[in-house]
Motif scaffolding. Structure first.
Motif: not given
Length: 274
Positions: A155-173
């Protein structure tokens, strides 16, 4: 004075995660029994939601405090505890990266099942967990595993393909699902590698609704999926996202009843001896 909203707070107060948590109750009870919660233990459930593991721990006789960043989930947890007559279970708002209201070495067990993994500053999270745990106690985490073929990771992998890139310095949960990252973070809190053990475990989502309807629940109530659909709609790709998720849910559904959904999801269970 305008205080900036913690993005995690906004994420988990969006929608109504209690609707998703309701499908996780059986697995929450089973997990609490497996990890050895017993009467009289002082237990902190960090990132507790409305009590998927906090409530069963209290039913076993532990003295439980649930802490979550989302005020609506804290309120829902306190309602559940009250309705069940659990005077040994209470919920309060708090931030896993800074548990300033909690004293050192206060809890026998600190539990966080799919909760604190979503907090920013993972090294701070590890330090705070160790700080509030009594010497000889345990920290227990349940973390989704990156690239795992089962439900939530996908779910999280698929969703990430549709959302803007995270901000700089973001650490993936999802990095909490990688053993080497877990070891490094707890090493920063003074825990040697040999005090950390890992087990692959399973949480099962059970919904009385068919897979496509269960996808709609995630679309309406689960913050990360809601954000993905918000972004997809702006790009005219909401139908594509819906179809991808429906295919995922259908593929993983193990229920013999075509009008219901039962989906097992693998996670990394971490046990840290403090």
């Amino acid at each position: 004075m305008n205080v900036p909203t913690n993005p995690n707070k906004a994420l988990w107060e969006k929608g109504d995660f209690t609707r998703i948590a309701a499908t996780m109750r059986e697995s929450g009870e089973s997990l609490v029994q497996r990890i050895g919660i017993s009467p009289g233990m002082k237990v902190l459930d960090l990132g507790c939601g409305d009590g998927t593991t906090a409530v069963p721990a209290a039913k076993l006789g532990a003295d439980v405090l649930g802490v979550d960043i989302a005020s609506n989930l804290v309120a829902a947890g306190n309602r559940r505890a009250s309705e069940l007559g659990l005077t040994n279970c209470r919920f309060q708002e708090g931030d896993a990266t800074n548990l300033r209201d909690l004293k050192d070495q206060s809890f026998d067990v600190v539990v966080s099942i799919f909760g604190a993994m979503f907090a920013p500053k993972p090294h701070d999270v590890a330090r705070e967990k160790v700080r509030v745990t009594k010497r000889g106690g345990w920290v227990i985490m349940g973390n989704w595993i990156p690239n795992d073929p089962t439900l939530v990771a996908q779910i999280l992998r698929i969703s990430s393909a549709y959302t803007p890139p995270p901000p700089e310095g973001f650490v993936s949960p999802m990095t909490w699902g990688v053993e080497s990252h877990v070891v490094e973070r707890f090493a920063g809190a003074g825990i040697p590698k040999e005090k950390i053990t890992f087990v692959r475990d399973t949480f099962t989502f059970n919904s009385p609704r068919p897979p496509a309807a269960f996808v709609d629940d995630f679309r309406r109530y689960y913050g990360p999926t809601m954000n993905a659909f918000d972004a997809a709609e702006k790009n005219g790709k909401a139908n594509e996202l819906q179809k991808e998720l429906e295919a995922l849910f259908e593929q993983n559904n193990k229920s013999p009843n075509k009008y219901a959904t039962s989906i097992p999801a693998t996670f990394l269970r971490v046990t840290v001896e403090v």
